[in-house]
Scaffold this active site. Structure first.
Site, PDB file in Angstrom:
ATOM      1  N   ASP A   1       0.744  -1.155  -0.046  1.00 14.73           N
ATOM      2  CA  ASP A   1       0.055   0.085  -0.095  1.00 14.73           C
ATOM      3  C   ASP A   1       0.880   1.380  -0.181  1.00 14.73           C
ATOM      4  OD1 ASP A   1      -2.555   1.203   0.165  1.00 14.73           O
ATOM      5  OD2 ASP A   1      -2.269   1.503   2.266  1.00 14.73           O
TER       6      ASP A   1
ATOM      7  N   THR B   1      -3.171   5.492  -4.171  1.00 14.47           N
ATOM      8  CA  THR B   1      -2.213   6.174  -3.543  1.00 14.47           C
ATOM      9  C   THR B   1      -0.762   6.262  -4.490  1.00 14.47           C
ATOM     10  OG1 THR B   1      -1.707   4.471  -2.028  1.00 14.47           O
ATOM     11  CG2 THR B   1      -3.232   6.275  -1.340  1.00 14.47           C
ATOM     12  N   THR B   2      -0.332   4.982  -4.783  1.00 21.09           N
ATOM     13  CA  THR B   2       0.719   4.622  -5.520  1.00 21.09           C
ATOM     14  C   THR B   2       0.776   5.596  -6.878  1.00 21.09           C
ATOM     15  OG1 THR B   2       0.663   2.508  -4.798  1.00 21.09           O
ATOM     16  CG2 THR B   2       2.234   2.955  -6.209  1.00 21.09           C
TER      17      THR B   2
ATOM     18  N   ASP C   1      -9.216  -0.157   1.747  1.00 21.99           N
ATOM     19  CA  ASP C   1      -9.194   0.349   0.160  1.00 21.99           C
ATOM     20  C   ASP C   1     -10.473  -0.156  -0.350  1.00 21.99           C
ATOM     21  OD1 ASP C   1      -6.642   1.189   1.044  1.00 21.99           O
ATOM     22  OD2 ASP C   1      -5.738   0.144  -0.792  1.00 21.99           O
TER      23      ASP C   1
HETATM   24  P1  ADP Z   1      -2.512   2.268  -6.227  1.00 20.83           P
HETATM   25  O1  ADP Z   1      -1.939   2.563  -4.898  1.00 20.83           O
HETATM   26  O2  ADP Z   1      -2.371   3.445  -7.008  1.00 20.83           O
HETATM   27  O3  ADP Z   1      -4.131   1.840  -5.979  1.00 20.83           O
HETATM   28  P2  ADP Z   1      -2.175  -0.332  -6.899  1.00 20.83           P
HETATM   29  O4  ADP Z   1      -1.059  -1.273  -6.612  1.00 20.83           O
HETATM   30  O5  ADP Z   1      -3.471  -0.773  -6.415  1.00 20.83           O
HETATM   31  O6  ADP Z   1      -1.940   1.134  -6.689  1.00 20.83           O
HETATM   32  O7  ADP Z   1      -2.283  -0.392  -8.508  1.00 20.83           O
HETATM   33  C1  ADP Z   1      -3.344   0.168  -9.182  1.00 20.83           C
HETATM   34  C2  ADP Z   1      -3.328   0.249 -10.624  1.00 20.83           C
HETATM   35  O8  ADP Z   1      -3.349  -1.399 -11.110  1.00 20.83           O
HETATM   36  C3  ADP Z   1      -4.523   0.702 -11.129  1.00 20.83           C
HETATM   37  O9  ADP Z   1      -3.950   1.391 -12.655  1.00 20.83           O
HETATM   38  C4  ADP Z   1      -5.236  -0.304 -11.786  1.00 20.83           C
HETATM   39  O10 ADP Z   1      -6.325   0.074 -12.755  1.00 20.83           O
HETATM   40  C5  ADP Z   1      -4.443  -1.409 -11.944  1.00 20.83           C
HETATM   41  N1  ADP Z   1      -4.957  -2.820 -12.023  1.00 20.83           N
HETATM   42  C6  ADP Z   1      -5.591  -3.249 -10.856  1.00 20.83           C
HETATM   43  N2  ADP Z   1      -5.892  -4.520 -11.190  1.00 20.83           N
HETATM   44  C7  ADP Z   1      -5.575  -4.999 -12.385  1.00 20.83           C
HETATM   45  C8  ADP Z   1      -5.841  -5.973 -13.148  1.00 20.83           C
HETATM   46  N3  ADP Z   1      -6.319  -7.053 -12.697  1.00 20.83           N
HETATM   47  N4  ADP Z   1      -5.117  -5.956 -14.389  1.00 20.83           N
HETATM   48  C9  ADP Z   1      -4.652  -4.841 -15.049  1.00 20.83           C
HETATM   49  N5  ADP Z   1      -4.474  -3.733 -14.215  1.00 20.83           N
HETATM   50  C10 ADP Z   1      -4.976  -3.874 -12.909  1.00 20.83           C
HETATM   51 MG    MG Z   2      -4.991   0.041  -5.387  1.00 17.31          MG
END
Ligand code: ADP
Ligand code: MG
Length: 553
Positions: A65, A98-99, A391
């Site tokens: 996270d 957040t990332t 989340d």
């Molecule tokens: P954040 O803290 O930004 O939410 P995450 O590690 O949760 O970071 O990653 C979010 C990103 O991953 C978003 O751009 C989301 O659309 C993408 N994402 C999540 N699940 C999938 C998936 N199954 N396939 C492709 N992209 C995904």
């Molecule tokens: Mg996320």
């Protein structure tokens, strides 16, 4: 710090203060902000990695996270701290993304650096970025898809996307179900979903599968007295905000007892008063009592005798949620208790969960407050699962309230990148360069998703641009193949607000950092240096050698 003015140095800052200007200041800030972005970049997306953080006490956190990583890192640089603030704002406002927000801000600064090297003034870049951010919100609004709060399949997809890449993924379907049911239960008729009514308890010592949704409340307390029943079926529940105690005198009084009979009479009177209180409770028909205040020994005894399960010193927020879950009204005085104030629950029981007693108030009819009990093998697993569930709860409530979603997997960022380039051409001038830099920065999301999943980012970007130019707006990365795929079909969807918030706060932070051209730092308060008394700078190494020319004698 001295400045030459007519040959005379003028001191404007206190001794020890430091100042860096223009390029030096900017380079310093950019480097710090980019360092923060690159620290979290590898965790982005479904195949992102985790980080192990060890604090000064030696406690370990394992997480994926973004905001947790940045909160745990002991960041000191002021520009780096501004990046941490982006993550915190994102987390408070929408709970996810957040990332992404931090990674985008880092990329915006990196691209700004390139423009500055080409002699574009930072003010021009700042203005261009601001225009681009505004346009982005408009473009995102245009590609957003409306969703009904009753569309549980879509809500589950939203929760699922927030959970991907976290350890929680093993039990994703089940968890999505729990999360969506919880948020839907607490949603008011006017569409407000207040997460304060979802009580999340965590206990290590079982498998993640044992995580459950309780249609009612779980209170981390035990019965007031062991003689009280452990289980009450079809409970009639009183939520009381008054003490079941013999009232102590307000002023300190001395009671002089001269004969044994007087002592007994005094005790009898105390017992009599408490008994009258308990009788009023019993008369209401309550079989379970949750008391926000104390219940004394005598009252416990009488309640136990009457077969009532009582819990004392229940938190205020828990009492409020108990009232919402069971339909009870919180009663503030023992004299005011009526049968109508009671709530109901199919089952109230004390359960032992990994060594701790907890009271489960379950099988409530139409509860307006619910509980999620998070289980997992160890504290670390439970903690990370709790963050993931947080989340997911947030994104589902954001969608219920905002009713708009966008596809994920880098689809909206790719679309933005293309559309912003078109927009830049219509603006022209130097701002065009800045808007183009902003457009290019958006592609950091699909590029990082590809990299983290072990695919070639250039190939993906080329394919993604082609897909979006052909009008396939919902195409994002399939993390398994590294090829573009329809994200709506794949169920990878996110709340519109997660994207708009991420882009606007990333742009704001980047602009703020860009506009700084002067850093003035006061001298730090003197700290006792740990190495005091060591070698003076430069070392003493040469001192023992022969003076030159001496060897000839
Ligand atoms: P954040 O803290 O930004 O939410 P995450 O590690 O949760 O970071 O990653 C979010 C990103 O991953 C978003 O751009 C989301 O659309 C993408 N994402 C999540 N699940 C999938 C998936 N199954 N396939 C492709 N992209 C995904
Ligand atoms: Mg996320």
């Amino acid at each position: 710090m001295a400045q030459q003015l007519g040959g005379q140095p003028i001191l404007i800052l206190k001794e020890g203060a430091t100042r860096s200007r223009e390029e030096e200041a900017r380079n310093n800030n950019f480097a710090a902000a980019k360092a923060v972005a690159s620290a979290v970049r590898s965790t982005l997306g479904p195949k992102g990695m985790d980080k192990m953080l060890i604090d000064s006490m030696g406690d370990i956190t394992i997480t994926n996270d973004g905001v947790t990583i940045l909160k745990e890192m002991d960041i000191e640089h002021p520009a780096a701290k501004m990046m941490v603030e982006i993550a915190k704002t994102q987390d408070n406002e929408v709970g996810d993304g957040t990332t992404s927000a931090v990674v985008i801000a880092g990329e915006l600064l990196k691209n700004a650096e390139g423009l500055i090297a080409q002699k574009v003034h930072p003010t021009v870049i700042a203005e261009g970025y601001r225009m681009a951010a505004e346009k982005s919100l408009e473009i995102l609004g245009g590609i957003a898809i409306a969703v009904k709060p009753t569309d549980t399949a879509m809500l589950k997809n939203i929760a699922g996307t927030a959970l991907t890449g976290k350890n929680a993924e093993v039990q994703k379907d089940w968890l999505c179900d729990v999360v969506v049911k919880a948020v839907v239960s607490v949603t008011d008729p006017d569409g407000k979903a207040d997460l304060a009514h979802i009580n999340v308890e965590k206990k290590a010592g079982a498998s993640v599968d044992d995580t459950e949704l309780i249609e009612g409340m779980v209170i981390d307390k035990e019965r007031a007295h062991p003689a009280m029943p452990k289980t009450v079926k079809n409970a009639r529940i009183l939520v009381l905000n008054a003490a079941l105690e013999f009232k102590k005198t307000e002023v300190s009084a001395t009671i002089r007892i001269s004969t044994p009979g007087q002592a007994q009479a005094f005790l009898d009177e105390e017992e009599h008063m408490v008994r009258a209180m308990v009788d009023k409770v019993v008369a209401s028909g309550a079989s379970v009592i949750f008391c926000q205040k104390g219940i004394d020994d005598v009252a416990q005894h009488f309640l136990a005798k009457a077969g009532i399960l009582a819990v004392r010193r229940v938190k205020k927020s828990d009492c409020e949620n108990l009232a919402r879950a069971t339909g009870a009204t919180i009663v503030n005085s023992i004299d005011a208790i009526t049968a109508q104030d009671l709530g109901t629950a199919g089952l109230v029981e004390e359960r032992k969960i990994s060594g701790d007693e907890m009271i489960y108030v379950s099988k409530c009819k139409n509860p307006k407050a619910v509980s999620i009990v998070i289980r997992g093998g160890t504290e670390h697993v439970v903690d990370e699962l709790e963050r993931a569930v947080h989340d997911a709860l947030m994104v589902v409530s954001v969608v219920i309230e905002g009713k708009k979603i966008v596809p994920g997997g880098g689809a909206p960022e790719t679309e933005l990148s293309l559309r912003l380039r078109e927009y830049a051409a219509t603006v022209g001038g130097r701002a065009q360069l800045a808007i183009e830099a902003f457009a290019a920065a958006m592609e950091i999301i699909p590029r990082t998703l590809a990299e983290n999943a072990g695919h070639d980012p250039i190939d993906l970007l080329v394919d993604m641009r082609a897909a979006h130019e052909a009008g396939k707006k919902t195409f994002g990365i399939n993390a398994d193949t590294g090829k573009p795929a329809d994200m709506l079909r794949a169920g990878v969807v996110e709340p519109l607000r997660v994207k708009t918030q991420a882009i606007s706060s990333a742009a704001e932070a980047a602009v703020m950092i860009l506009r700084i051209d002067d850093i003035v730092a006061s001298a730090k308060a003197p700290e006792p240096a740990p190495g005091a008394g060591g070698m003076p700078p430069g070392g003493m190494g040469g001192m023992g050698g022969m003076p030159p020319g001496m060897g000839g004698y």
